[in-house]
Write a protein that holds these residues in place. Structure first.
Motif, PDB file in Angstrom:
ATOM      1  N   MET A   7       1.324   7.153  18.425  1.00  0.00           N
ATOM      2  CA  MET A   7       1.910   6.951  17.097  1.00  0.00           C
ATOM      3  C   MET A   7       0.919   6.329  16.130  1.00  0.00           C
ATOM      4  O   MET A   7       0.850   6.705  14.972  1.00  0.00           O
ATOM      5  CB  MET A   7       3.140   6.052  17.201  1.00  0.00           C
ATOM      6  CG  MET A   7       4.406   6.843  17.431  1.00  0.00           C
ATOM      7  SD  MET A   7       5.779   5.800  17.899  1.00  0.00           S
ATOM      8  CE  MET A   7       5.454   4.300  17.042  1.00  0.00           C
ATOM      9  N   LEU A 290       3.867   3.641   9.229  1.00  0.00           N
ATOM     10  CA  LEU A 290       4.433   4.604  10.169  1.00  0.00           C
ATOM     11  C   LEU A 290       5.363   5.548   9.420  1.00  0.00           C
ATOM     12  O   LEU A 290       6.049   5.134   8.485  1.00  0.00           O
ATOM     13  CB  LEU A 290       5.229   3.906  11.271  1.00  0.00           C
ATOM     14  CG  LEU A 290       4.441   3.050  12.278  1.00  0.00           C
ATOM     15  CD1 LEU A 290       5.390   2.449  13.314  1.00  0.00           C
ATOM     16  CD2 LEU A 290       3.345   3.854  12.957  1.00  0.00           C
ATOM     17  N   SER A 318       6.523   9.442  20.537  1.00  0.00           N
ATOM     18  CA  SER A 318       7.433   9.193  19.405  1.00  0.00           C
ATOM     19  C   SER A 318       8.406   8.118  19.866  1.00  0.00           C
ATOM     20  O   SER A 318       8.597   7.939  21.069  1.00  0.00           O
ATOM     21  CB  SER A 318       8.194  10.468  19.021  1.00  0.00           C
ATOM     22  OG  SER A 318       9.054  10.860  20.079  1.00  0.00           O
ATOM     23  N   THR A 351      10.212   7.840  14.988  1.00  0.00           N
ATOM     24  CA  THR A 351       8.893   7.577  14.414  1.00  0.00           C
ATOM     25  C   THR A 351       7.887   8.533  15.049  1.00  0.00           C
ATOM     26  O   THR A 351       7.850   8.681  16.268  1.00  0.00           O
ATOM     27  CB  THR A 351       8.495   6.121  14.686  1.00  0.00           C
ATOM     28  OG1 THR A 351       9.577   5.285  14.284  1.00  0.00           O
ATOM     29  CG2 THR A 351       7.272   5.737  13.888  1.00  0.00           C
ATOM     30  N   PRO A 353       3.789  10.383  15.278  1.00  0.00           N
ATOM     31  CA  PRO A 353       2.387   9.978  15.184  1.00  0.00           C
ATOM     32  C   PRO A 353       1.954   9.880  13.721  1.00  0.00           C
ATOM     33  O   PRO A 353       2.146  10.823  12.950  1.00  0.00           O
ATOM     34  CB  PRO A 353       1.651  11.116  15.908  1.00  0.00           C
ATOM     35  CG  PRO A 353       2.632  11.590  16.914  1.00  0.00           C
ATOM     36  CD  PRO A 353       3.978  11.506  16.217  1.00  0.00           C
ATOM     37  N   SER A 354       1.430   8.712  13.354  1.00  0.00           N
ATOM     38  CA  SER A 354       1.198   8.424  11.938  1.00  0.00           C
ATOM     39  C   SER A 354      -0.178   7.831  11.672  1.00  0.00           C
ATOM     40  O   SER A 354      -0.505   7.509  10.535  1.00  0.00           O
ATOM     41  CB  SER A 354       2.221   7.391  11.445  1.00  0.00           C
ATOM     42  OG  SER A 354       3.526   7.713  11.847  1.00  0.00           O
TER      43      SER A 354
END
Ligand SMILES: *Cc1c(COP(=O)(O)O)cnc(C)c1O
Length: 377
Positions: A7, A290, A318, A351, A353-354
């Motif tokens: 993430m 995120l 995630s 959430t 991958p950011s």
């Protein structure tokens, strides 16, 4: 199988390597040193506050901030329920009782109306309210205009948990510049990292001095180790401060990179009914730490758990949003103003991958897996 896609993994390279090596070769291994001083000065300048104290973690910064505000057994600290446990853990270390405030559904940030309700109730009980600790969720600053107005009305100091929001702004003012003091984290998964570390920022000189004092074993300024208080060993090491300085010089680039990732998710989900990029009320002020999506299961025809399982099959991490504090077994006995909004977000958000360290091909791969999942539905 592809290498696991996380993430938010640390985004470090040659610049960071050189900075740490230079600090090491300079001989400043022993905890404090010139990079700590410079890192504090650069962070204070970036955020626009007078004083910064580099510490071993964001949790340590919260702990010492709360102690400085007089949080102790018998007092109450009003805080966001939608957060990572560190916020509440720090309150617990002081012996104070946490009082949880639920969030706004659009942002996950503290609901001002519920804050007012909570403070009104606590005041009626003549509770000793040591502080309000609101959290800037996923890099979106809370509505400081409203929250600080309410805090002023009740004359309670605000310690801002800005662990996730370095680089974000509220009405043009940097996150970390609000309240009597604020806290940042430089943990490995945050927007920038010192591998582990944190900082407390404040315009109040006495506040900064007290945090510095407590963080260095509460040593009195004499040569023979005199102590009048219980202290802590909470300062940041000079080597890690060197890493932090290199990261800070790249902060804006790393934010821009994360924004590209969010934009890619936005264009993918734009045409998908029942799915929204969470926090798409982003007005350019978020640091987009995120990116999460909110899924209306009835409209979309699938649940976040199904998507999460599909991503996991491709070795892509995630997670749900933070599980709210009032639902945690260890904290569920504490009171608060709970509307159900954070619980809802916990069940409907995922959430993705950011991180700014995501390569273009990793990003394309994640988008492809998401597109295939949507196709199959
Ligand atoms: C990461 C985080 C912290 C804790 O910071 P550490 O440096 O890991 O101790 C505190 N509050 C929030 C909201 C966080 O996300």
């Amino acid at each position: 199988m592809n290498e696991r896609i996380y993430m938010s993994s640390p985004d470090v390279g040659e610049l960071e390597e050189q900075a740490v090596l230079a600090a090491m070769r300079g001989g400043w291994i022993a905890p404090l040193g010139p990079d700590v001083d410079a890192f504090e000065a650069e962070m204070a300048a970036r955020v626009g506050v007078k004083h910064a104290v580099a510490l071993s973690s964001g949790t340590a910064a919260l702990h010492l901030g709360l102690l400085t505000l007089g949080a102790k057994k018998g007092s109450v600290v009003v805080t966001s329920t939608m957060t990572f446990a560190a916020t509440t853990n720090a309150i617990m270390y002081t012996g104070a009782e946490p009082y949880f405030i639920d969030c706004l559904p659009e942002t996950g940030n503290m609901n001002p109306d519920l804050l007012r309700k909570g403070l009104t109730r606590l005041r009626a009980e003549h509770a000793d309210i040591a502080a309000i600790v609101p959290v800037d969720l996923l890099g979106k600053a809370i509505d400081y205009t409203k929250i600080l107005e309410i805090a002023d009305e009740f004359d309670v100091p605000v310690l801002s948990d800005a662990a996730e929001s370095l680089g974000a702004t509220h009405e043009g003012k940097p996150a970390g510049s609000f309240g009597v003091a604020s806290v940042f984290s430089f943990n490995g998964n945050k927007i920038m990292t010192t591998s582990g570390g944190g900082m407390l920022l404040t315009n109040n000189e006495e506040f900064a001095q007290n945090v510095r004092y407590l963080a260095t074993q509460a040593r009195q300024p004499v040569v023979h180790y005199e102590h009048q208080d219980v202290g802590f060993n909470y300062r940041l090491s000079n080597l890690l401060a060197a890493l932090g300085r290199a990261q800070l010089s790249r902060l804006d680039d790393m934010i821009a990179k994360r924004r590209e990732v969010r934009d890619a998710y936005k264009s993918l989900f734009d045409t998908v009914d029942g799915v929204e990029v969470f926090g798409s009320v982003d007005d350019g002020e978020d640091n987009v730490w995120l990116t999460a999506i909110s899924v209306n299961e009835k409209v979309a025809g699938w649940a976040v758990s199904e998507l999460s399982a599909a991503l996991e099959k491709h070795n892509i991490e995630s997670r749900p949003l933070w599980k709210p504090m009032h639902l945690q077994p260890i904290f569920s006995k504490y009171r608060g103003e709970i509307s159900g909004a954070s619980e809802d977000l916990f069940h409907t958000n995922l959430t993705l991958p950011s991180g700014s360290a995501l390569t273009d091909s990793q990003r394309q791969f994640v988008i492809q897996v998401l597109a295939e999942f949507l196709e199959s539905k």
